[in-house]
Scaffold this active site. Structure first.
Site, short mmCIF file in Angstrom:
data_model
loop_
_atom_site.label_atom_id
_atom_site.label_comp_id
_atom_site.label_asym_id
_atom_site.label_seq_id
_atom_site.Cartn_x
_atom_site.Cartn_y
_atom_site.Cartn_z
N ARG A 171 0.61 -1.21 0.31
CA ARG A 171 -0.32 -0.13 -0.31
C ARG A 171 0.97 1.16 -0.38
O ARG A 171 0.04 2.35 -0.42
CB ARG A 171 -0.45 0.19 1.03
CG ARG A 171 -1.85 -0.05 1.14
CD ARG A 171 -3.28 0.05 2.33
NE ARG A 171 -2.46 0.06 3.42
CZ ARG A 171 -2.76 -0.29 4.77
NH1 ARG A 171 -4.43 -0.37 4.53
NH2 ARG A 171 -2.56 -1.13 5.82
N ARG A 172 1.89 1.14 0.92
CA ARG A 172 2.73 2.44 0.76
C ARG A 172 3.97 2.16 0.04
O ARG A 172 4.96 1.72 1.06
CB ARG A 172 2.85 2.90 2.58
CG ARG A 172 1.61 3.62 2.73
CD ARG A 172 1.84 3.65 4.35
NE ARG A 172 1.99 2.53 5.76
CZ ARG A 172 2.43 2.31 6.17
NH1 ARG A 172 3.72 3.59 6.58
NH2 ARG A 172 2.79 1.21 6.92
N GLY A 189 -0.76 -19.93 13.82
CA GLY A 189 0.61 -19.52 13.36
C GLY A 189 1.45 -20.72 12.74
O GLY A 189 0.71 -21.80 11.76
N ASP A 231 -10.89 -12.67 16.77
CA ASP A 231 -10.44 -13.73 15.98
C ASP A 231 -10.57 -15.21 16.27
O ASP A 231 -10.53 -15.87 15.65
CB ASP A 231 -8.78 -13.28 16.57
CG ASP A 231 -7.58 -14.17 15.70
OD1 ASP A 231 -7.28 -14.01 15.16
OD2 ASP A 231 -7.02 -15.05 16.47
N LYS A 291 -11.11 -18.86 13.35
CA LYS A 291 -10.39 -20.00 13.75
C LYS A 291 -10.74 -21.28 13.82
O LYS A 291 -10.86 -22.07 13.00
CB LYS A 291 -8.95 -19.44 14.59
CG LYS A 291 -8.06 -19.01 14.07
CD LYS A 291 -7.03 -18.86 14.86
CE LYS A 291 -5.86 -17.14 14.82
NZ LYS A 291 -5.32 -17.02 16.30
#
Lengths: 430, 430
Positions: B48-49, B136, B203, B207
């Site tokens: 994006r940047r 993760g 969150d 999951k």
């Protein structure tokens, strides 16, 4: 996507694991069909004793001629749950020659001849899967081969033999000696009549060789694995361990050297702190720690043996191999490109807990301490205890090469003030 | 087997995870080449940047036009680590349309639109892998999808959010209240400035939806997951838990109903016994128990978040997808054939720990006990404690449907001898 012609499966061996595989293939046939994309059919069962009654298995499928079964021309996948080296090795090779993919639970064979079997599989463009060979139902081969394929594994440490863990757990919780705990394990069916393969660490060493090869992408043969059994672990050792806030486990430890240029593989009893997750692995359970560069510390835990858990791992592989077959593809084969050498035990860096029986007179501690210093081994703690002119000295070292530690012990044995070395045990997991 | 033309990878997003993926792709390029059978080349990085300095990434690869990157015609695999719904969803769909396979770490998107994304992948014959979306670095999606593909998963229970586990662990070990522990988590970088997604359980619920779909081979959407956050867990709750030999964790629990005809999926704080392995999961670690019919109880443990651990999971998927690409095959897609309905929370069978503030006078316990009985909820233990005309009553129930339990609580609130319901918490893991 679904096809109706079934994939045909030859089951080689129908003992505790094989009969469970056959049972689940029958009772869960619809689920397997959905998950594979085609039905799988049990097309033949090769056994040694055809007269034995096998519940749920059509007697017409049973044969004593495993070779003929593999060569009859319609088999897609063979499941080898015979165990041992022969005839399993020849049968697996025959399967590949016939264009048949193989699922095996055979740790001894994989540890001894994994490279040759992988080469035969690759030559014929077939799969060799063996999740069940290590730690029963615990997904370990696939996670290490596939999930961590983009990472760098530096260390694997685990309890990979349920029988010895059961014995050590009993000794720890009841204060029993080795023989008493072994007798209980035998009575409960956790130990075989001849427990040698388990208690001398051969079983764990085979699993260690397989895991080391996968972890480090190199070849590690059974002979490369340093092995010490646990038959000499005593109630006194457990008492010493407790005083240190430790327990004793039979561990398989696979490490990449600090310079990354070699690896080590070993199986031996060791003290580990009670705070370490492996310390709380009870009964016949298995657990394996994997340390990878990016992933960090992972642990996998579950039942390491038994008919149903091992069958679960076999069937997971069967689904994967069957899917590969339908896609005309193969899964990952042997990955041994790093060709890292396996260093001898002397190069391993670890700590020792040593109990000495010494003369109870001045100067003994100085003499012992000098011996450690001469071998370049730094002492962490010493505990001295006198009793009737005799004394015991318990030394815990800092980390040092195993060769320096064993050299120290050898020199200690020669001191005339040292009456005997009561026990030596490595300390891990800190 | 090795080919030299590299597989080209588009990296979509270059934040904490993306930059780590790029770093490892560069530093471990040779290993990845060996393990895949062809080199993988970072062919473009959509951000994006663009002005932000990204160490180790060739500025010539950086673009703000992700769509153009995907459409330029030479990309084989896209790695989506942007997160959130849009533009990730459109970009993944564009990738499939361009014949590009996708590795994603996007739990929110997978939980909301997994079915549509899987359908798009299948329509175009491409892979969609997402190990990094859940827990993760812990291999969980692959073991459940593949290792346990021949087994029947009946229950999954786990800690799948590191932030909330860090907060609850602090509360447990220090006696701190929720706000104090949250402040510490924020200061240490474990909690985001706006912690809502974590502490309210969104969150974990995402999951849970993904894992439930995989575990039960059915579709479970985010809306199907019952969700309670942990912002109301108090120091007093921890004190109560301790008295019961328990601690408190935010758990994701997925269960197959006893009759096998439906499933439930829920996220809420719960008391679990200290002897349960999940009780000793500390700090920001994650751990997931999986109970399968043949395998028994398995546990997977490790770092549930962070740049490097998540990158490890992404790269494991990259290797698998790249291997599939070379073999012109695809890995397992969505498996939702069981079409099991998701039952509401009221059907879940569990236990409650309820603290009531009651009037300290005779007959109160009888009145409370009657209320439980009228709702068909059996009481396990009651502890009564008086203080200055007031009293507190702590009731622990036997297992009962959640609807009956909440009905009981509603009725208790209406009793004039009950001044208030101080806390209600489910009890799990026994």
């Amino acid at each position: 996507m679904m096809r109706t012609r079934p994939l045909k499966v030859a089951l080689l061996g129908c003992g505790v694991v094989g009969s469970e595989v056959a049972r689940i293939m029958t009772t869960h046939a619809d689920d397997l069909t959905q998950r594979i994309g085609a039905p799988v059919e049990l097309a033949g069962v090769a056994v040694r004793r055809p007269s034995k009654v096998r519940e749920g298995i059509d007697p017409a499928l049973v044969t004593t001629d495993a070779t003929a079964l593999l060569k009859r021309g319609d088999i897609d996948i063979a499941i080898e749950v015979i165990g041992g080296i022969e005839p399993a090795r020849t049968l697996i090779t025959t399967a590949f020659e016939q264009g048949i993919s193989v699922v095996s639970a055979n740790k001894a064979l994989l540890a001894q001849d994994g490279a040759a079997l992988h080469a035969a599989a690759e030559q014929h463009g077939r799969d060799l899967y063996y999740e069940a060979a290590v730690a029963g139902a615990i997904p370990l081969v696939r996670p290490m081969r596939e999930s961590l394929a983009g990472d760098k594994i530096n260390r694997v440490m685990g309890i990979v033999n349920g029988t010895t863990n059961f014995i050590l757990d009993k000794m720890d919780s009841t204060g029993a000696g080795y023989q008493e705990a072994l007798d209980e394990a035998t009575a409960l069916g956790y130990a075989e009549a001849d427990p040698t393969a388990d208690v001398e660490g051969y079983d764990a060493a085979a699993k260690a060789a397989i895991l080391a090869g996968i972890a480090f992408h190199t070849r590690v043969r059974l002979d490369d694995v340093y092995r010490e059994g646990m038959t000499e672990v005593s109630a006194a050792d457990f008492a010493s361990a407790k005083r240190m806030g430790c327990t004793i486990k039979l561990l398989a430890i696979l490490e990449r050297a600090a310079d990354g240029e070699s690896v080590t593989a070993r199986v031996h009893p060791a003290m580990i702190p009670l705070s370490h997750p492996l310390a709380s692995v009870r009964e016949a359970y298995n657990a394996v720690f994997v340390e990878a560069e990016a992933a960090g510390r992972l642990m996998f835990y579950g039942p390491g043996a038994g008919g149903a858990p091992t069958a679960s791992a076999v069937l997971g592989d069967l689904v994967a191999v069957a899917r590969n077959k339908l896609a005309e593809a193969t899964g990952p084969g042997e990955s041994a490109y790093t060709q890292l050498p396996v260093s001898p035990m002397g190069d391993v860096v670890t700590r020792y807990h040593i109990s000495l029986d010494v003369a109870d007179k001045p100067g003994v501690l100085a003499q012992v301490a000098t011996t450690f210093a001469e071998h370049g081994v730094s002492i962490d703690t010493v505990r001295q205890q006198g009793k009737d002119g005799e004394a015991s000295l318990v030394v815990v070292t800092h980390r040092a090469p195993d060769a320096a530690l064993s050299g120290t012990v050898e020199a200690l044995r020669k001191l005339d003030t040292v009456r005997g070395v009561a026990s030596i045990m490595r300390v891990e997991g800190e």
